[in-house]
Every structure is written in C-alpha cells, then in structure tokens.
Write a protein that holds these residues in place. Structure first.
Motif, PDB file in Angstrom:
ATOM      1  N   LEU A   1      -5.085   6.543   1.874  1.00 54.78           N
ATOM      2  CA  LEU A   1      -4.047   5.747   1.219  1.00 54.78           C
ATOM      3  C   LEU A   1      -4.023   5.947  -0.291  1.00 54.78           C
ATOM      4  O   LEU A   1      -2.958   5.914  -0.916  1.00 54.78           O
ATOM      5  CB  LEU A   1      -4.253   4.259   1.525  1.00 54.78           C
ATOM      6  CG  LEU A   1      -3.902   3.767   2.930  1.00 54.78           C
ATOM      7  CD1 LEU A   1      -4.312   2.314   3.103  1.00 54.78           C
ATOM      8  CD2 LEU A   1      -2.405   3.922   3.201  1.00 54.78           C
TER       9      LEU A   1
ATOM     10  N   LYS B   1       1.710   4.535   1.216  1.00 59.09           N
ATOM     11  CA  LYS B   1       1.392   5.281   2.432  1.00 59.09           C
ATOM     12  C   LYS B   1       1.978   6.685   2.428  1.00 59.09           C
ATOM     13  O   LYS B   1       2.061   7.346   3.466  1.00 59.09           O
ATOM     14  CB  LYS B   1       1.881   4.499   3.660  1.00 59.09           C
ATOM     15  CG  LYS B   1       1.239   3.113   3.764  1.00 59.09           C
ATOM     16  CD  LYS B   1       1.761   2.321   4.955  1.00 59.09           C
ATOM     17  CE  LYS B   1       1.152   0.925   4.969  1.00 59.09           C
ATOM     18  NZ  LYS B   1       1.645   0.113   6.110  1.00 59.09           N
TER      19      LYS B   1
ATOM     20  N   ASP C   1      -3.706   0.825  10.644  1.00 59.22           N
ATOM     21  CA  ASP C   1      -2.757   0.190   9.736  1.00 59.22           C
ATOM     22  C   ASP C   1      -2.288  -1.151  10.292  1.00 59.22           C
ATOM     23  O   ASP C   1      -2.162  -2.138   9.554  1.00 59.22           O
ATOM     24  CB  ASP C   1      -1.555   1.111   9.519  1.00 59.22           C
ATOM     25  CG  ASP C   1      -0.546   0.510   8.552  1.00 59.22           C
ATOM     26  OD1 ASP C   1      -0.861   0.421   7.362  1.00 59.22           O
ATOM     27  OD2 ASP C   1       0.550   0.118   9.008  1.00 59.22           O
TER      28      ASP C   1
ATOM     29  N   LEU D   1       0.834  -1.197   0.000  1.00 55.98           N
ATOM     30  CA  LEU D   1       0.000   0.000   0.000  1.00 55.98           C
ATOM     31  C   LEU D   1       0.872   1.251   0.000  1.00 55.98           C
ATOM     32  O   LEU D   1       1.869   1.340   0.724  1.00 55.98           O
ATOM     33  CB  LEU D   1      -0.918  -0.004   1.226  1.00 55.98           C
ATOM     34  CG  LEU D   1      -2.002  -1.091   1.215  1.00 55.98           C
ATOM     35  CD1 LEU D   1      -2.683  -1.163   2.578  1.00 55.98           C
ATOM     36  CD2 LEU D   1      -3.026  -0.825   0.122  1.00 55.98           C
TER      37      LEU D   1
END
Length: 408
Positions: free
Chosen positions: A348, A125, A137, A123
């Motif tokens: 995100l 971030k 998270d 992901l």
C-alpha cells in the motif's frame, strides 16, 4: 517664597513622585505574579473531553501549554480496570491563520483551541494490483470501522496532565514513504523497526539488523522529536499504522521474555522489587538478583495500585501507548495475521517489491511461540479473581480491537 522654600517644595514633590512610582511598580509586579500562578494552575488542571470521531476534538487549553513543552513527558499515572485512558489533550494546529502567522507566534500559543484531524486518510491502493489482497483489504476495512464505531460511542471526561508531545511519544517516523508507526511491544515491533530502517535507506536488508541496533541504535526518529509544526504536518498527511495482539498473549509473551531469561535490566529493577514485596520468606539469592519471578507474583505486581516499581511499555495497555481513539490510525494490523497484514501494508505504501516482512523470531528463537495454549497454562497459576482482574486491566484493549474475552 524664598529660594530655600522653593527648593524644599520641589524636593518633597520629587520624593512623593518616587514613592508613588515604587508603589505602582510593586502593585504591577504583584498582579503579574498572581496572573502567572493562575495561568499555571489553569494549565495543570485541564478538563478534556473525547468527542466522537468525525467531529473536531477541541482541547480546553485556555491560554498556553506548560513551559518545557518540547521535552518528553513521562506519566506516572496508571489506571486499573475500566478507568479512562483517553482523557488527554487532543491537539493540533486547526487554526484559520496562515502558516506565516503561525510561525511568527510563540509555539505555546498553538495550543489555543486546536484539535487533531478527525478524518481517516483513504489508503492509497494504486500500488496494489489484481485481487490478491482482496480478503486482507476487506478485513482491514472491518477493523477500521469497528474501532471507529467503538470510539464514537465512548465518551469520557478526566483531568490529566499530558499533552500532544506525550501523545505521540511511541510513534516512529519514516519520511521517505510518509508513514507513522506506533510501537506496541510484543506485537512484532522489532521486525517492524527493521523494516522501517530498510524503507528509510539505513539498511539494505532487514535480516542483517541486530537486536541491539534495532532497540539501542537510535537510527529511527520518533514523532515527539520534531517541533510542533513537524508533528502536526506528519499527523495530518502521513499514513498512520499500528499492530496489536491479543492482550493476554502479549502479557504472557512479555513475562516469558523479560523474566524467564537472563536480563540485566528487568531482573534487578523489576524482579528484585517484585520478589521483595510479593514473595513470603524469599531467600537471599532471589532478593539479591531478582531472578526467578513467578507469573503469579508478576500479576500481583501488575494489579497492585501501589506498585513497588512503575509500569513498562511491554505490558502497558495499547490504549495508553497509542491512544487509538485520539490518533486515527489508517491501518490496523494484528499479530495473529502478522505476515499477511504487514506485506499488504508494504504494498500500500509503495515499498520495494522485494521487501517482505521478516519471518524470524527476534530473540529466544528456540522457545515455543506464545500461543493460546501456552497462555492457558500460565493462567492456571492464577486464582479466578486474579484472572478476572487481569482481564479487567486490559478491558479496553479487548473492546477496541474486537478480541474475544478469555475464559476466566
């Protein structure tokens, strides 16, 4: 040899040659027909194996996919208890050929020895600053690891008649922010589709989008509407996310929504068939309208291997809607922490700072939300055996997403 004899000889040779040509042509056509039948049979009777995550899941497509691949495929097969929902073709374009070579070939040939991308996308971030989302998270990491571990341990073989287009038929596409959302009804899907419309620039605010626009407006594209290259590219590069819900809560919520309120589709289509088969001495009005289905009757229909009507996405298992062990979802949200998970996901993917996940209830806003206590009241209407069988029906959903099994 006189001229007449020469002419007759030439004529006989010509006739013989013509007969030989006709025989050879018939033989070739016969062989082609038999080959086509064999190919069709091999295409239908496939044997697919789910490999552990982290390994290429190669599909056993021996020659080519069935004709009409670009059309949506609906499946009438429904499993009960702990049967296998994962034995489907895991297909993508993992060939070593160049893109130009791929494009020059028939799309059907793309299914020869192909596999879905096995790895999750880390992901991004960079849009998340500070420690505000640290706990969320951490929870997200644990959910992903849990699902991966489950899928590694789960291995199955089953002959099915489905393919990539069906595999992605519940996935919505938002190209601006490069996200793919697998719709799970009764787990916040209406508001998620509103959010996708805002992200794509179709609406300024999620609060002003009606229920009909969300579900019947056809503003959003599904992944199965793209060609095979478009499907593959998005699966391989976009962030894929899913939101799930406790299976029993989702089931009861679907029943309350579709059968305890007026509904011009579910009452005449499902209600009439359910009442006719499972209610003894049903009165004429109930048989005519399909209204007033009881929860126990609904469960009888759900558990019946010979249902009078088919399944519906509102109570279909998530394992069959989104195939979480074949499509690697980068983000797993839960309805129980919907607002927190959703807003973290929006950060995100770089959504506008002022875009928040809607809090309002899509329909029947005056009704009490379906909670653990509400579910407990409905389950009291069932026998112990019916409660156990209902749990068995959603057994994989409970396991995959680490939900606590109900007291049955």
């Amino acid at each position: 040899m006189n001229l007449r004899q020469v002419f007759v000889s030439v004529l006989l040779f010509g006739v013989a040659g013509l007969l030989l040509f006709m025989y050879l042509q018939a033989w070739i056509e016969e062989q082609h027909t038999e080959s086509g039948k064999k190919l069709q049979q091999e295409t239908i009777n496939q044997d697919f194996t789910l490999q552990p995550l982290g390994m290429p899941r190669k599909a056993a497509w021996r020659r080519s996919a069935p004709a009409g691949l670009s059309n949506h495929v609906s499946s009438s097969r429904h499993w009960q208890g702990r049967a296998d929902p994962f034995g489907v073709v895991a297909a993508s374009l993992g060939s070593r050929q160049t893109e130009q070579q791929k494009m020059s070939e028939s799309p059907l040939s793309w299914f020869r020895g192909v596999y879905l991308p096995p790895a999750l996308h880390p992901l991004n971030k960079t849009f998340v600053k500070g420690s505000e989302w640290q706990d969320t998270d951490s929870t997200q990491e644990k959910r992903g690891a849990f699902l991966q571990d489950f899928c590694r341990k789960y291995n199955s073989k089953k002959k099915l008649q489905t393919h990539l287009v069906h595999l992605v038929s519940r996935i919505y596409v938002e190209d601006r922010h490069k996200v793919l959302y697998c719709e799970v009804p009764k787990a916040g899907c209406s508001n998620w589709k509103r959010v996708l419309m805002v992200l794509s620039g179709l609406a300024a605010s999620a609060n002003n989008i009606s229920h009909d626009d969300v579900h019947y407006g056809k503003h959003l594209r599904k992944l199965d509407s793209y060609d095979l290259k478009g499907i593959y590219t998005r699966l391989n590069t976009y962030t894929k996310f899913i939101f799930v819900r406790d299976p029993m809560e989702r089931l009861v919520s679907a029943f309350r929504d579709k059968f305890e309120h007026p509904n011009s589709y579910y009452h005449p289509v499902f209600g009439k068939a359910i009442i006719k088969k499972y209610r003894h001495n049903a009165d004429e009005e109930a048989l005519k309208t399909g209204s007033g289905v009881k929860f126990k009757e609904f469960i009888q229909y759900l558990l019946d291997s010979h249902r009078p009507v088919g399944m519906d996405i509102h109570w279909e298992q998530v394992s069959k809607l989104c195939y979480p062990c074949l499509i690697n979802y980068d983000f797993i949200g839960k309805f129980e922490t919907l607002e927190e998970d959703a807003n973290y996901f929006l950060r995100l993917v770089g959504a506008p700072a002022d875009l928040k996940f809607p809090k309002f209830k899509d329909r029947h806003s005056s009704d009490e939300r379906t909670s653990t206590e509400v579910v407990r009241q409905y389950l009291k209407e069932l026998s112990k055996e019916e409660r156990q069988l209902t749990y068995d029906f959603y057994y994989l959903d409970y396991l995959m997403f680490n939900y606590t099994s109900p007291l049955v």
